[in-house]
Design a protein around this motif. Structure first.
Motif: not given
Length: 295
Positions: A121-140, A164-169
């Motif tokens: 079977g083939y399953y495709l799932q559309n998700r909202f882009i989550d860039i919280s992990e790269p952002i937390s790495n940049m802050k660290k 953050i603004r790009w993700q939430t707009e």
């Protein structure tokens, strides 16, 4: 006199007509009769209203997983001893390849498809882009870096704010791709001395067969630069979590639920010896304070 009599008769006729149109009694001191039809309509309305109040919401989640027995050993097990293994797929950027490279990719995919003799079977799932992990790495990195001047720190913080603004707009999506392998085990074909041994052999046989199929796809599709990897048990839960919590999954990530053990009554994750010792010392110190207050 005759004119007054005629005007009186006309007035009485208009009054009777007006009262009949309003369905009111002709004599104003008489009570209005309630017809049987209106009474039955009231009863019907009350009955319908009562039925709506007693109506229960559909158990959608329970119905979808009514045939699922367990999710463990990197597989979904169903009540009929069918097992499903899911593989995450990282596709190749087909349209950036040359004509010869595209033909090579087509050949690999066609040969793999022609070689399989079991359902995939083939399953495709559309998700909202989550860039919280790269952002937390940049802050660290910004916190731990000691050689950054004020201008570099300001630039980094501005970049984080823009991300953050790009993700939430506005909602932006990414597509996750999966291969689904399913195999059914017949317990009557397995020899065992006990029920526990039978369960272990059923799981082992299903896992080995599904892993064989997954590795065949992995080795074949690697030639087309398509990466195939096993989705572990936690990954299956994460996949289902995004399926049923599409919008909430961005703010309340499944990884955070597992890491911080939300909705858990007891701590069940693996802890280091230092943390266990620190918690034990804190408990002992707290008990001593209570004893001193009591004495």
């Amino acid at each position: 006199m005759k004119d007054l009599l005629i005007m009186g008769i006309v007035g009485i006729g208009l009054y009777v007509f007006f009262r009949l149109m309003l369905k009111e009694p002709i004599l104003p001191w008489k009570e209005k009769k309630v017809s049987d039809t209106s009474f039955t309509n009231v009863k019907k309305k009350k009955k319908r209203k009562h039925e709506v109040q007693l109506e229960q919401e559909p158990h959608l989640f329970e119905e979808l997983f009514s045939n699922v027995k367990d999710i463990s050993s990197h597989m979904i097990r169903f009540n009929d001893n069918s097992f499903t293994m899911i593989a995450a797929v990282e596709p190749v950027n087909y349209f950036l390849k040359s004509q010869d490279e595209q033909e090579a990719i087509d050949t690999v995919c066609e040969s793999w498809t022609a070689a399989i003799n079991y359902p995939v079977g083939y399953y495709l799932q559309n998700r909202f882009i989550d860039i919280s992990e790269p952002i937390s790495n940049m802050k660290k990195s910004m916190r731990e870096s000691e050689d950054l001047n004020e201008a570099a720190l300001s630039f980094g913080q501005a970049m984080i704010d823009d991300l953050i603004r790009w993700q939430t707009e506005s909602p932006r999506y990414e597509t996750k791709r999966y291969l689904v392998f399913t195999h059914k085990i017949n317990p009557s074909e397995i020899m065992s001395d006990s029920k526990d041994e039978l369960e272990e052999k059923i799981i082992e046989k299903a896992f080995s067969e599904l892993m064989r199929r997954l590795n065949a796809a992995k080795s074949q599709l690697r030639k087309a630069e398509i990466e195939v990897s096993l989705l572990p048990t936690e990954g299956i839960y994460d996949l289902l979590y995004h399926t049923f919590n599409r919008r909430k999954a961005v703010k309340q990530r499944f990884k955070d639920l597992v890491e911080y053990e939300k909705n858990a009554m007891y701590i069940t994750a693996d802890q280091t010896d230092d943390r266990i010792e620190a918690v034990r010392e804190a408990i002992e110190e707290n008990d001593k304070k209570h004893e001193e207050k009591a004495s």
